[in-house]
Design a protein around this motif. Sequence first.
Motif, PDB file in Angstrom:
ATOM      1  N   VAL A  96      -1.788   6.399   9.129  1.00 42.77           N
ATOM      2  CA  VAL A  96      -2.711   6.437   7.997  1.00 42.77           C
ATOM      3  C   VAL A  96      -4.183   6.187   8.324  1.00 42.77           C
TER       4      VAL A  96
ATOM      5  N   ARG B 290      -0.702  -9.509   0.901  1.00 44.02           N
ATOM      6  CA  ARG B 290       0.613 -10.048   1.212  1.00 44.02           C
ATOM      7  C   ARG B 290       0.335 -11.175   2.186  1.00 44.02           C
TER       8      ARG B 290
ATOM      9  N   GLY C  83       0.781  -1.230   0.000  1.00 43.37           N
ATOM     10  CA  GLY C  83       0.000   0.000   0.000  1.00 43.37           C
ATOM     11  C   GLY C  83       0.820   1.290   0.000  1.00 43.37           C
ATOM     12  N   LEU C  84       2.042   1.232   0.536  1.00 48.84           N
ATOM     13  CA  LEU C  84       2.893   2.430   0.532  1.00 48.84           C
ATOM     14  C   LEU C  84       3.061   2.963  -0.893  1.00 48.84           C
TER      15      LEU C  84
ATOM     16  N   HIS D 110       3.394   3.957   7.956  1.00 53.97           N
ATOM     17  CA  HIS D 110       2.417   3.158   7.212  1.00 53.97           C
ATOM     18  C   HIS D 110       2.236   1.795   7.861  1.00 53.97           C
ATOM     19  N   ASN D 111       3.258   1.364   8.582  1.00 50.59           N
ATOM     20  CA  ASN D 111       3.148   0.076   9.261  1.00 50.59           C
ATOM     21  C   ASN D 111       4.234  -0.024  10.317  1.00 50.59           C
TER      22      ASN D 111
ATOM     23  N   GLU E 242      -4.298  -3.291  11.066  1.00 52.37           N
ATOM     24  CA  GLU E 242      -4.276  -2.748   9.706  1.00 52.37           C
ATOM     25  C   GLU E 242      -4.199  -1.233   9.799  1.00 52.37           C
ATOM     26  N   PRO E 243      -3.010  -0.673   9.559  1.00 51.61           N
ATOM     27  CA  PRO E 243      -2.847   0.778   9.689  1.00 51.61           C
ATOM     28  C   PRO E 243      -3.921   1.553   8.912  1.00 51.61           C
ATOM     29  N   CYS E 244      -4.105   1.231   7.657  1.00 51.05           N
ATOM     30  CA  CYS E 244      -5.262   1.778   6.943  1.00 51.05           C
ATOM     31  C   CYS E 244      -5.931   0.645   6.189  1.00 51.05           C
ATOM     32  N   GLY E 245      -5.193   0.041   5.243  1.00 49.69           N
ATOM     33  CA  GLY E 245      -5.796  -0.971   4.379  1.00 49.69           C
ATOM     34  C   GLY E 245      -6.384  -0.270   3.177  1.00 49.69           C
ATOM     35  N   LEU E 246      -6.077  -0.791   2.018  1.00 55.08           N
ATOM     36  CA  LEU E 246      -6.615  -0.194   0.794  1.00 55.08           C
ATOM     37  C   LEU E 246      -7.595  -1.143   0.122  1.00 55.08           C
TER      38      LEU E 246
ATOM     39  N   GLN F 295       0.189 -10.548   9.799  1.00 52.74           N
ATOM     40  CA  GLN F 295      -0.662  -9.363   9.973  1.00 52.74           C
ATOM     41  C   GLN F 295      -2.050  -9.552   9.371  1.00 52.74           C
ATOM     42  N   LYS F 296      -2.112 -10.214   8.223  1.00 55.19           N
ATOM     43  CA  LYS F 296      -3.352 -10.220   7.441  1.00 55.19           C
ATOM     44  C   LYS F 296      -4.376 -11.255   7.913  1.00 55.19           C
TER      45      LYS F 296
ATOM     46  N   VAL G 290      -0.097   4.796  -1.997  1.00 53.33           N
ATOM     47  CA  VAL G 290      -0.197   6.117  -1.369  1.00 53.33           C
ATOM     48  C   VAL G 290       0.813   7.081  -1.996  1.00 53.33           C
TER      49      VAL G 290
ATOM     50  N   ASN H  15      -5.942   7.324   4.592  1.00 47.98           N
ATOM     51  CA  ASN H  15      -5.564   7.279   3.174  1.00 47.98           C
ATOM     52  C   ASN H  15      -6.796   7.421   2.295  1.00 47.98           C
TER      53      ASN H  15
HETATM   54  C1  GLC Z   1       0.938  -0.347   5.044  1.00 45.23           C
HETATM   55  C2  GLC Z   1      -0.235  -0.896   5.840  1.00 45.23           C
HETATM   56  C3  GLC Z   1      -1.566  -0.665   5.183  1.00 45.23           C
HETATM   57  C4  GLC Z   1      -1.661   0.743   4.601  1.00 45.23           C
HETATM   58  C5  GLC Z   1      -0.492   1.005   3.674  1.00 45.23           C
HETATM   59  C6  GLC Z   1      -0.509   2.394   3.047  1.00 45.23           C
HETATM   60  O1  GLC Z   1       1.569  -1.251   4.237  1.00 45.23           O
HETATM   61  O2  GLC Z   1      -0.072  -2.269   6.159  1.00 45.23           O
HETATM   62  O3  GLC Z   1      -2.605  -0.842   6.134  1.00 45.23           O
HETATM   63  O4  GLC Z   1      -2.873   0.878   3.882  1.00 45.23           O
HETATM   64  O5  GLC Z   1       0.707   0.870   4.363  1.00 45.23           O
HETATM   65  O6  GLC Z   1      -0.526   3.420   4.002  1.00 45.23           O
END
Ligand code: GLC
Length: 474
Positions: free
Chosen positions: A216, A303, A18-19, A166-167, A380-384, A307-308, A22, A249
């Motif tokens: 995020v 991935r 996800g980084l 991001h994580n 999950e910091p954000c999750g897309l 975590q998932k 973003v 995000n």
């Molecule tokens: C990280 C996190 C995910 C987030 C992404 C983008 O990889 O695991 O939750 O959406 O970064 O910020």
Amino acid sequence: MRILFATSEARPLIKTGGLADVSGALPVALRAIGLDCRLLLPGYPAVIAGCVDVKPVCALNGLPGDVVANLLEASMPDNGMPLYIVDAPELYQRKGGPYQDIAGHDHPDNALRFAVFSKVAAMLAASDTPLDWHPDLLHCNDWQTGLAPAYLRLSGETTPSIMTVHNLAYQGVFPRANMSLVGLPPESFAIDGVEYYGSLSFLKAGLYYADRLTTVSPSYAEEIRLPALGMGMQGLLSTRGADLVGILNGIDTEEWDPANDPHLPHKFSARSRAGKQRCKSKLQQDLNLEPNKDAPLFGVIARLAHQKGLDLILAVADGILHRGGQIALLGTGEKVLEAAFRDLGALHPGQVASVIGYDEGLSHRIEAGSDIFLMPSRFEPCGLNQLYSLRYGTIPVVHATGGLKDTVEDGVTGFVFEEPTAHALWLAVDRALRAHADKKAWKRMMRAAMSRDFSWEKSAREYEALYRSMLETA
Ligand code: GLC
Ligand code: ADP
């Protein structure tokens, strides 16, 4: 406002998660609201090969390990976004991914690779920057850029910096012996500095020395102050609580647009959803699943990491199949999980398709063709993917954590469960299956999900406000 956005991944050039999504989208959204944001990336083979309008800027001297590097200026191929690239072939021009070799082992010189990258970020943001463009602010992302705020601050520079997490699970921790290699003063190896349980932590350096911290999603910003999800940084993060905010995000609504997605065999939208059914049939055909339009199709794209919560999916898989469901999984990662999903697919041909690999087109087709998306992440910091699912009318089943909790509304746009256990996941899956069987209820949920707006503009405005507040106090 001039922002240098330092990141080790940005789509479409280089992506592991996800980084990259973003970093490929937020800087563009910032430019769209009038900020002069530019990206800084390491010169991986895919970056050098994929960018356009490349020009040399200058040689970079005084880097850790006496590395020889050149700074290049270039643009993103799809939207002209301005880039700076750290071209250091001995560090970045090699086979494998950005952090690991082909066999999946970390590159042995990652400390040096990302110390150099961080150092260049700090040099470009310093008062004697070699650029004819002086950034007002340095925006760093994750551990790969974590040393940059430390280099800036410890050399007495005043350009403010932000560290975005991001994580928190990836911290860039290296043996203390690397201190002299990276060129930080020995006194900074302290609790109030870069030391982390006897080792050097790049992420901690960023969290300690950056002027402001962001993460995020608002929920993750709260969760990481506590031991359960603080990953050992909770003490520092609560001390710095006043400087830490969560900004959710967004998603790239052009790349992820079911009405206009080149990866899909059929297009659809909230108002005209027939194409989604056709995407499902085509997906079943492509993945050798039984061609049954009523079978609830569960998508998973991730991935394959602890975590998932994929082990939870393995635990409920039999229940799903027993109820006539199908599963389409796309992922790569931990070998044990890869093997477990391969075995599940082999055991249930026609009902489970496990695709082990990385495939951008297929990730879009699974989002489009599935009815339900499973995302039982432990954190999950954000999750897309839950956001892509909402936009594609694929109802997410998510654990109430971090950004999942902030974006999915239980019973309205998806199904949310409280405990990261197989039992709780199963109860949520059961609710999803019942709702799916009720055509009217399902249509209502799909419409609600598809009407949610997660475009970047709102988040970009929040970053803008943060940048402004920092420059006012600087
Ligand atoms: C990280 C996190 C995910 C987030 C992404 C983008 O990889 O695991 O939750 O959406 O970064 O910020
Ligand atoms: P994380 O960054 O923790 O991996 P996110 O949900 O924020 O989680 O982002 C994951 C991104 O990576 C999404 O764009 C997702 O579609 C993509 N992705 C993950 N695994 C794969 C894969 N095997 N093939 C294609 N895309 C993938």
